[in-house]
Enzyme design. Sequence first.
Site, PDB file in Angstrom:
ATOM      1  N   LEU A  53      -7.185 -53.355  27.653  1.00  0.00           N
ATOM      2  CA  LEU A  53      -7.240 -52.655  26.189  1.00  0.00           C
ATOM      3  C   LEU A  53      -7.116 -53.854  24.961  1.00  0.00           C
ATOM      4  CD1 LEU A  53      -4.870 -49.787  26.454  1.00  0.00           C
ATOM      5  CD2 LEU A  53      -7.482 -49.727  27.078  1.00  0.00           C
ATOM      6  N   TYR A 103     -18.410 -60.459  17.126  1.00  0.00           N
ATOM      7  CA  TYR A 103     -17.445 -59.586  17.593  1.00  0.00           C
ATOM      8  C   TYR A 103     -18.422 -58.794  18.716  1.00  0.00           C
ATOM      9  CZ  TYR A 103     -14.522 -55.270  18.664  1.00  0.00           C
ATOM     10  OH  TYR A 103     -13.996 -54.392  19.306  1.00  0.00           O
ATOM     11  N   HIS A 279      18.239  -6.285   0.059  1.00  0.00           N
ATOM     12  CA  HIS A 279      19.804  -6.006   0.299  1.00  0.00           C
ATOM     13  C   HIS A 279      19.929  -4.652   0.692  1.00  0.00           C
ATOM     14  CE1 HIS A 279      19.809  -9.612  -2.279  1.00  0.00           C
ATOM     15  NE2 HIS A 279      19.374  -9.076  -3.337  1.00  0.00           N
ATOM     16  N   GLY A 281      20.451  -1.117   1.594  1.00  0.00           N
ATOM     17  CA  GLY A 281      20.180   0.131   0.685  1.00  0.00           C
ATOM     18  C   GLY A 281      18.730   0.096   0.040  1.00  0.00           C
ATOM     19  N   VAL A 282      18.288  -1.061   0.044  1.00  0.00           N
ATOM     20  CA  VAL A 282      16.954  -1.333  -0.907  1.00  0.00           C
ATOM     21  C   VAL A 282      15.777  -0.790  -0.206  1.00  0.00           C
ATOM     22  CG1 VAL A 282      15.448  -3.014  -2.078  1.00  0.00           C
ATOM     23  CG2 VAL A 282      18.145  -3.028  -2.486  1.00  0.00           C
TER      24      VAL A 282
END
Length: 368
Positions: A53, A103, A279, A281-282
């Site tokens: 490589l 190259y 929350h 009970g909501v």
Amino acid sequence: MNIVVTGANGFIGKNLLVFLHEAGFDSITTITRENSNDEILSKVATADFIYHLAGINRPKSDDEFKVGNTDLTALIVNHLISLDKKTPIVLSSSIQAEFDNPYGISKAAAEDLLNLYEDKTGANVYIYRLPNVFGKWCRPNYNSAVATFCHNTLNNLPIFIHNAEAELNLVYIDDVCKQFIRLLDSSIVDNGRFDITPTYKVTVGEVATLLGKFKESRNSLITEKVGSEFIRALYSTYLSYLEPSQFAYPVTQHSDERGTFVEMLKTKDSGQFSFFTAHIGVTRGGHYHHSKTEKFLVIKGKALFKFKHIVTDEFYELVVDGEESSIVETAPGWSHDVTNIGNEELVVMLWANEIFDRNNPDTINYKI
């Protein structure tokens, strides 16, 4: 099997080493620019398989192309020939080998040396004329427009584009590594020149545009289709350039007396993800949809889901505990709500099949 990897500190080399270890290969010898010629020859002599490589693509002078690409390859193959060895070699060449530039000429000459080595020894030779390779750990501002664009986009630096319509031929680093490792299968004996698949053909402008959308998604929460093919690979590459300080980002919380609602992620064609809390009970909800549908997953706490058909008044309810991992899905035309009936805060993950549109919410109040 002892595997020798030249250019082990490079972009492809670093990734390949990881893939090799993952595949169970633990006898790996690395060659880097720090090694002398004598050290290189000594390591090459021990090889049962070589990934070549190493190379030069950004020299100070054109002469370095020949030294780093052609001469190094000659050093390796001539040594193997002198030892009467026929060690298989993979060469990472370049599509530039087709062109008459310093190259490309140096890469074509390296290919010729490999072909000569094959003819003399009968060794298996695998030549890959790689186009632009992109992926994690590629150095920005070096020789990859994708790496530079990713780095600059993330760091609010300008991207300079001379021609947005210029075409790029790209291959993803994972695909390169997987196909390289496949060659270690003893049943594969093909020689010659190979291509990495898939190859993605995109324009410079398309890459820059996608990267901009990736960046904006942290504000809009709208993601591109990042689960397959080129966009998947580009998105993974983009994220690999995050600094640790950039790993996290805030999203907006909408809180009131009932709890909190947070949107996490939106898709262009498959809805959005969010979560809400309630929350003790909501009750939240109390509405129906004509077309929209939702999936609820209780993460924490105990919830009572109630449903009522808006025409027939048919009623249904069920209780879901966070430990059950049970998804509750809503149906159009049924009003629904959810009540926290546990003794701790309720946390629910929510998916809706469409992005919420304030101008067309398809959410009609209907208390149960």
